[in-house]
Design an enzyme around this catalytic site. Structure first.
Site, PDB file in Angstrom:
ATOM      1  N   LYS A 134       0.808  -1.228   0.000  1.00 22.98           N
ATOM      2  CA  LYS A 134       0.000   0.000   0.000  1.00 22.98           C
ATOM      3  C   LYS A 134       0.840   1.276   0.000  1.00 22.98           C
ATOM      4  O   LYS A 134       0.427   2.287  -0.551  1.00 22.98           O
ATOM      5  CB  LYS A 134      -0.912   0.023   1.233  1.00 22.98           C
ATOM      6  CG  LYS A 134      -2.117  -0.881   1.137  1.00 22.98           C
ATOM      7  CD  LYS A 134      -3.017  -0.679   2.347  1.00 22.98           C
ATOM      8  CE  LYS A 134      -4.240  -1.557   2.275  1.00 22.98           C
ATOM      9  NZ  LYS A 134      -5.182  -1.317   3.363  1.00 22.98           N
ATOM     10  N   ASP A 136     -10.030   3.143   1.830  1.00 24.99           N
ATOM     11  CA  ASP A 136     -10.225   2.715   3.224  1.00 24.99           C
ATOM     12  C   ASP A 136     -10.821   3.871   4.033  1.00 24.99           C
ATOM     13  O   ASP A 136     -11.634   3.650   4.936  1.00 24.99           O
ATOM     14  CB  ASP A 136      -8.889   2.306   3.863  1.00 24.99           C
ATOM     15  CG  ASP A 136      -8.427   0.923   3.419  1.00 24.99           C
ATOM     16  OD1 ASP A 136      -9.278   0.113   3.009  1.00 24.99           O
ATOM     17  OD2 ASP A 136      -7.210   0.655   3.479  1.00 24.99           O
TER      18      ASP A 136
HETATM   19  P1  NAP Z   1      -0.619  -2.570  10.670  1.00 21.05           P
HETATM   20  O1  NAP Z   1      -0.260  -1.467   9.740  1.00 21.05           O
HETATM   21  O2  NAP Z   1       0.324  -3.701  10.863  1.00 21.05           O
HETATM   22  O3  NAP Z   1      -0.920  -1.881  12.111  1.00 21.05           O
HETATM   23  C1  NAP Z   1      -1.178  -2.682  13.236  1.00 21.05           C
HETATM   24  C2  NAP Z   1      -1.645  -1.804  14.406  1.00 21.05           C
HETATM   25  O4  NAP Z   1      -2.034  -2.678  15.472  1.00 21.05           O
HETATM   26  C3  NAP Z   1      -0.573  -0.887  14.974  1.00 21.05           C
HETATM   27  O5  NAP Z   1      -1.181   0.280  15.477  1.00 21.05           O
HETATM   28  C4  NAP Z   1       0.010  -1.745  16.111  1.00 21.05           C
HETATM   29  O6  NAP Z   1       0.628  -0.979  17.129  1.00 21.05           O
HETATM   30  C5  NAP Z   1      -1.261  -2.373  16.639  1.00 21.05           C
HETATM   31  N1  NAP Z   1      -1.016  -3.614  17.371  1.00 21.05           N
HETATM   32  C6  NAP Z   1      -0.604  -4.808  16.873  1.00 21.05           C
HETATM   33  N2  NAP Z   1      -0.519  -5.727  17.847  1.00 21.05           N
HETATM   34  C7  NAP Z   1      -0.886  -5.097  18.998  1.00 21.05           C
HETATM   35  C8  NAP Z   1      -1.016  -5.517  20.347  1.00 21.05           C
HETATM   36  N3  NAP Z   1      -0.751  -6.775  20.711  1.00 21.05           N
HETATM   37  N4  NAP Z   1      -1.441  -4.614  21.257  1.00 21.05           N
HETATM   38  C9  NAP Z   1      -1.737  -3.350  20.900  1.00 21.05           C
HETATM   39  N5  NAP Z   1      -1.627  -2.879  19.635  1.00 21.05           N
HETATM   40  C10 NAP Z   1      -1.205  -3.746  18.694  1.00 21.05           C
HETATM   41  O7  NAP Z   1      -2.001  -3.249  10.253  1.00 21.05           O
HETATM   42  P2  NAP Z   1      -3.247  -2.565   9.492  1.00 21.05           P
HETATM   43  O8  NAP Z   1      -3.105  -2.772   8.039  1.00 21.05           O
HETATM   44  O9  NAP Z   1      -3.408  -1.165   9.989  1.00 21.05           O
HETATM   45  O10 NAP Z   1      -4.462  -3.496   9.988  1.00 21.05           O
HETATM   46  C11 NAP Z   1      -4.951  -3.423  11.312  1.00 21.05           C
HETATM   47  C12 NAP Z   1      -6.242  -4.223  11.407  1.00 21.05           C
HETATM   48  O11 NAP Z   1      -7.235  -3.593  10.595  1.00 21.05           O
HETATM   49  C13 NAP Z   1      -6.131  -5.667  10.879  1.00 21.05           C
HETATM   50  O12 NAP Z   1      -6.900  -6.500  11.700  1.00 21.05           O
HETATM   51  C14 NAP Z   1      -6.733  -5.587   9.493  1.00 21.05           C
HETATM   52  O13 NAP Z   1      -7.304  -6.820   9.085  1.00 21.05           O
HETATM   53  C15 NAP Z   1      -7.810  -4.547   9.717  1.00 21.05           C
HETATM   54  N6  NAP Z   1      -8.198  -3.847   8.496  1.00 21.05           N
HETATM   55  C16 NAP Z   1      -9.520  -3.867   8.177  1.00 21.05           C
HETATM   56  C17 NAP Z   1      -9.949  -3.188   7.055  1.00 21.05           C
HETATM   57  C18 NAP Z   1     -11.402  -3.221   6.727  1.00 21.05           C
HETATM   58  O14 NAP Z   1     -11.764  -2.811   5.622  1.00 21.05           O
HETATM   59  N7  NAP Z   1     -12.264  -3.659   7.642  1.00 21.05           N
HETATM   60  C19 NAP Z   1      -9.051  -2.492   6.231  1.00 21.05           C
HETATM   61  C20 NAP Z   1      -7.692  -2.483   6.587  1.00 21.05           C
HETATM   62  C21 NAP Z   1      -7.276  -3.169   7.722  1.00 21.05           C
HETATM   63  P3  NAP Z   1       2.216  -0.656  17.066  1.00 21.05           P
HETATM   64  O15 NAP Z   1       2.353   0.580  16.222  1.00 21.05           O
HETATM   65  O16 NAP Z   1       2.590  -0.450  18.478  1.00 21.05           O
HETATM   66  O17 NAP Z   1       2.890  -1.857  16.457  1.00 21.05           O
END
Ligand code: NAP
Length: 266
Positions: free
Chosen positions: A65, A100
């Site tokens: 992305k 998004d």
């Molecule tokens: P990402 O860029 O890897 O970001 C992950 C986020 O989660 C960061 O803020 C990270 O914090 C936090 N995190 C991970 N493990 C954690 C823990 N154990 N405790 C507290 N915080 C934690 O991932 P992303 O692409 O943003 O995706 C995040 C979620 O959104 C996923 O579940 C994904 O499937 C979902 N999503 C859904 C949609 C939709 O259309 N519904 C679209 C996109 C994503 P740190 O910065 O501290 O690592």
């Protein structure tokens, strides 16, 4: 035959193909939605190749992305967010967009969240968190961003209008007088855990979880128990797809057919 698709790695478990193909059936469009899984080193040639082959549009997912910004002309919102999840090959050059953000807004609207002047708390500052932070702020909300790595929350808050950055320990204070809560962390996906203490949830909140598998996360269950309005992650997934499809085809998306197809796969 029009070809659309998704580029990412891995993309094997994507829920987008049935959702988009249900729309093509409903619209009578001769089209297919295909998943592509190039190596990172081949991203540029994959985008150039898609353009040369006449592919009409691609969604973009992890891990491309951000990197794909280099190979398309991003619009202002995609530039501000720093990520593209939709490429449109319909013009002279491929253009990059971030649906998004609009997807999250349309999901919140469907849950009757009133964002103008609202106090919103966003947990998470990764890829999804960045898009949702700009969406909330552009819709007129004050956004408190709480993240495990607090410095990332501060960095994002510095880029988003009317936003502040915090660590996760601030969540109970931030939520006490908040109107909207969005989880954009991956917490709740693999385990039945919530990123928010249950005691901080209350009946005046609209709570949306970006996590869509499982559909009913622990956060949403505890929010419902507290009397809050809940919106599951499939709504955001649906509406980011709706926004992409409308951009690519210029047609109004058959939202309910897409929703039925998506939910039958979850
Ligand atoms: P990402 O860029 O890897 O970001 C992950 C986020 O989660 C960061 O803020 C990270 O914090 C936090 N995190 C991970 N493990 C954690 C823990 N154990 N405790 C507290 N915080 C934690 O991932 P992303 O692409 O943003 O995706 C995040 C979620 O959104 C996923 O579940 C994904 O499937 C979902 N999503 C859904 C949609 C939709 O259309 N519904 C679209 C996109 C994503 P740190 O910065 O501290 O690592």
């Amino acid at each position: 035959m029009h070809v659309f698709g998704l580029i990412g790695n891995p993309v094997g478990h994507s829920l987008s193909p049935p959702m988009h193909e249900a729309a093509y059936d409903e619209l009578g469009l001769e089209a297919r939605y295909v998943t592509f899984e190039p190596e990172s080193a081949d991203l540029e040639s994959a985008i150039r190749g898609a353009d040369a082959l006449g592919i009409c549009g691609l969604n973009v997912t992890i891990p491309f992305k951000r990197d794909v910004l280099e190979y398309v002309e991003p619009d202002d919102l995609a530039k501000r967010i720093g990520a593209v999840n939709t490429i449109d090959f319909g013009g002279e050059h491929p253009t990059g967009h971030n649906t998004d953000a609009a997807g999250a807004l349309r999901a919140l609207e469907r849950g009757d969240a009133d964002l103008e002047g609202a106090r919103a708390v966003l947990v998470g500052a990764g890829g999804a968190g960045r898009a949702i932070a700009f969406a909330l702020a552009d819709a007129g909300a004050a956004v408190a961003i709480a993240n495990r790595t607090e410095s990332t929350a501060h960095d994002l808050a510095a880029a988003v209008p009317n936003a502040t950055g915090h660590g996760l320990e601030s969540l109970p204070d931030l939520l006490a007088d908040a109107d909207v809560l969005v989880n954009a962390t991956s917490v709740g996906m693999d385990e039945d855990v919530s990123p928010v203490p249950a005691g901080a949830l209350h009946a005046d909140l609209v709570v949306m979880d970006a996590v869509y598998s499982p559909l009913e996360t622990r956060l949403l269950r505890e929010a419902a128990d507290a009397g809050a309005t809940t919106i599951d992650g499939a709504w955001m997934l649906l509406y980011q797809g709706v926004e992409a499809l409308e951009r690519w085809t210029g047609e109004a998306a058959p939202v309910e057919a897409m929703n039925d197809a998506l939910r039958s796969t979850l």
